[in-house]
Design a protein around this motif. Sequence first.
Motif, short mmCIF file in Angstrom:
data_model
loop_
_atom_site.label_atom_id
_atom_site.label_comp_id
_atom_site.label_asym_id
_atom_site.label_seq_id
_atom_site.Cartn_x
_atom_site.Cartn_y
_atom_site.Cartn_z
N SER A 155 0.82 -1.22 0.00
CA SER A 155 0.00 0.00 0.00
C SER A 155 0.85 1.27 0.00
N ARG A 156 2.05 1.20 -0.53
CA ARG A 156 2.92 2.37 -0.56
C ARG A 156 2.24 3.51 -1.31
N TYR A 157 2.28 4.71 -0.72
CA TYR A 157 1.61 5.88 -1.29
C TYR A 157 2.19 6.21 -2.67
N GLU A 158 1.30 6.49 -3.61
CA GLU A 158 1.73 6.81 -4.97
C GLU A 158 0.85 7.90 -5.55
N ASN A 159 1.26 8.36 -6.69
CA ASN A 159 0.53 9.46 -7.35
C ASN A 159 -0.66 8.89 -8.11
N SER A 160 -1.70 8.57 -7.37
CA SER A 160 -2.91 8.00 -7.96
C SER A 160 -4.12 8.62 -7.29
N LEU A 161 -5.25 8.54 -7.96
CA LEU A 161 -6.49 9.08 -7.42
C LEU A 161 -6.89 8.36 -6.14
N THR A 162 -6.65 7.05 -6.08
CA THR A 162 -7.00 6.27 -4.89
C THR A 162 -6.23 6.75 -3.67
N CYS A 163 -4.92 6.95 -3.83
CA CYS A 163 -4.11 7.43 -2.72
C CYS A 163 -4.49 8.86 -2.34
N TYR A 164 -4.74 9.68 -3.33
CA TYR A 164 -5.13 11.06 -3.04
C TYR A 164 -6.41 11.11 -2.22
#
Length: 464
Positions: A205-214
């Motif tokens: 679940s590493r944070y990434e530049n995606s809508l889900t993480c945002y």
Amino acid sequence: MNAIQSETRHGAISEIELTRIRPSPENDELYGPVLSDDPDVIALAKSIRQHGLKEPIVLTRDCYILSGHRRFAACKAAGLTRVPCRVEDLPRSAPEFLTLLREFNRQRVKPFDVVAREEVVSANPEEAHRFLQQYRKNKARVTADSIQITGTKQRAAITSAKTPFLQAIMAVLNERRAFWPLTDRQIHYALLNDPPLVHARKPSSRYENSLTCYKACCELITRARLTGQIPFNAIHDPTRPVVTWNFNKSAAPYIRAELANLLKGYYRDLQQSQPCQIEIIGEKNTIQNIIEPVAMEYCIPLTIGRGYCSLPPRYSMAQRFKRSGKDQLVILAVSDFDPEGEDIAHSFARSLRDDFGVKDVVPIKVALTARQVTEMRLPPGMKVKKKSSRAKKFTGLYGDNVYELEAVPPDRLQEILREAIDGVLDIEAYNQEIDAEKEDAAHLENLRRRIHGAIGSTLENEGN
């Protein structure tokens, strides 16, 4: 409470212990309670500490206040233990007590509803009390159709698995404390520099530049604000403005506030001796809190366009340029690195030239540029929108990734803007204006002191 002893003659002024004095409940009903944090009471307490109580408090025989509830509150705030009082020869239970209470307050400046309640008191105390109770009910009654609230909304608790994620968010807030309030998007991009786990027990679940993480970031911020872990004033949502009005309870606190800020809002036009008219345009309001302090520092007008500006901001800029009497208009644009952001400065300048007759206009893209993206190693925001009429040209030059201003650290964006301004300024003329402003500030401070000396003491003693 014991009544005042008989040796205190009717109408005579004597020192009485503050602890023996009792406010009259009827005064609260007629005029509202006297609050210790009321600006009038605070100012009066300051005056009493400096000059003493000039007007005695008027009491009944059983130590209830007939006149001086504000003075009583101010004396307590000032730390007095004994105060001068004048005693009227009647107890609070006397039939004429309410009438006398009103007469002592007759010279106050009061709103109409208070005057009306005074007249009712004059007629009949029992009727006055019923009037007050009915008045309160009327004020509290909601006459419009209301919406019935059904169900409950229970937000999930912040579990231990979310704690590292929250700590990463709070680390960003602490690091950028000088730029509060931050937007959710600014926090999102800052997290990409050292991505945390969105869920501590899920290595994938590493944070990434995606809508889900945002969205996960936004939701956790909301929950943390509701639990008090993140201050409400730390987060900014410029797309949902709230407007309130600066009311005053009376003229006195307004006058004091105006006196406190008298002649402090002066700005010298630091751009008046510049050979060019300089203007800044920002593409989006999410960066306004970052670039506005820089624009204010240099006294340069700032326009936030939210994409391509409508006609009114362009017209206003053209009018400012014409009033300046200068020969050249320099536009410093701060926009995303995407097809539209690359075109905004050019489009704005062309409109000023062709639509508003500004002959000599120089547009400069300050940020975000391809070189800045590379130098700062910014994470891409998303992909180019294929429906954009400028997508083909942009992708042919730079590829299909786009980059947003929020990805730039706030202090770095300010630095970039300052460097661009310094690059088009006549520095010598600017520094001369700074020196002149310092002289202006000294002159204004001397004037403030003279005005305060003439007016301030009179205002402080008002109401004693």
